[in-house]
Design an enzyme around this catalytic site. Structure first.
Site, PDB file in Angstrom:
ATOM      1  N   SER A   1       0.836  -1.196   0.000  1.00 58.65           N
ATOM      2  CA  SER A   1       0.000   0.000   0.000  1.00 58.65           C
ATOM      3  C   SER A   1       0.870   1.245   0.000  1.00 58.65           C
ATOM      4  CB  SER A   1      -0.909   0.022   1.232  1.00 58.65           C
ATOM      5  OG  SER A   1      -1.589   1.260   1.332  1.00 58.65           O
TER       6      SER A   1
ATOM      7  N   TYR B   1      -2.529  -0.752  10.210  1.00 56.74           N
ATOM      8  CA  TYR B   1      -2.586  -1.208   8.821  1.00 56.74           C
ATOM      9  C   TYR B   1      -1.345  -0.752   8.060  1.00 56.74           C
ATOM     10  CZ  TYR B   1      -3.861  -1.172   3.880  1.00 56.74           C
ATOM     11  OH  TYR B   1      -3.863  -1.344   2.518  1.00 56.74           O
TER      12      TYR B   1
END
Length: 251
Positions: free
Chosen positions: A143, A156
């Site tokens: 990400s 995350y």
């Protein structure tokens, strides 16, 4: 003949969103695709059906990640579906998409996001090693959050930083076998996971689009095309890298 003809690919979390687009693209390039899903069997079946309608070959298997023994169970199911086939391309896409900030995140939530986003890919790869052909490809879906400060999703983001470090070390470890290992780091992508806050709010959509230098929200296909490049022979000299797939976000 596609450029991935005679190749076998495993795509975790391949029933929806980025995983679905990756599965369809790899199948379109000629690979036989095995895609996993955690809960939504109907979505997985629909993905397989769409691939077959397009002339590709695919199988779906249920593999819920995040528990001890999950990787071993996944590969046992893979062997049952494929008849102990070798694998050429492994895409670690399955993951938990968001987390709370440090002030409210619980230990249970922390453990879960790391179990799915970090531990599962590690052991999926470990169990893949005897099955993975020399000259193969491992692609981890990371990400853009790993390189930007986003404290509201701190756990995350941390998992994706760990995944990129895993990529770096794995590329060195598997290089002698001609296996390349890379991360693809998407930005904000228009998927079902993001529908609740992105599609439902025009202002949120505009803000998300403005983050990209290209001025739009990304699509799953934008990411899938990069994965397909890394899976191909064209990317044979790229390994240990994090490939930005954010459309130039945060420049």
């Amino acid at each position: 003949m596609g450029r991935l003809t005679d190749k076998v690919a495993l795509v975790t979390g391949g029933s929806r969103g980025i995983g679905r687009a990756v599965a369809r693209r790899l199948a379109g390039d000629g690979a036989t695709v095995v895609l996993t899903y955690a809960q939504d069997g109907a979505a997985a079946a629909e993905t397989v059906e769409n691939i077959e309608k397009d002339g590709g070959r695919a199988f779906a298997l249920r593999a819920e990640l995040g528990e001890h023994g999950d990787a071993e169970a996944l590969w046992a199911a893979f062997d049952a579906v494929t008849g102990d086939a070798r694998v050429d391309i492994l895409v670690n896409n399955a993951g938990i998409g968001r987390s709370a900030g440090i002030a409210t995140l619980t230990e249970e939530e922390f453990d879960k996001v790391f179990a799915v986003n970090v531990r599962a890919p590690f052991f999926v790869v470990q169990h893949a090693l005897p099955r993975l052909n020399d000259g193969g490809r491992i692609i981890n879906v990371s990400s853009g959050a790993a390189r930007m400060a986003l404290p509201e999703i701190i756990a995350y983001s941390s998992t994706k930083g760990a995944l990129d470090t895993f990529t770096l070390n794995l590329a060195k470890a598997l290089g002698p076998r001609g296996i390349t290992v890379n991360s693809v780091a998407p930005g904000i992508i228009d998927t079902d996971v993001n529908a609740g806050w992105l599609r439902a709010d025009p202002e949120a959509w505009e803000r998300a689009a403005a983050l990209s230098a290209l001025g739009r929200v990304g699509t799953p296909e934008d990411v899938a095309d990069i994965v397909a490049f890394l899976a191909s022979d064209d990317a044979r000299w790229v390994s240990g890298r994090v490939v930005d797939a954010t459309g130039g976000s945060g420049l």
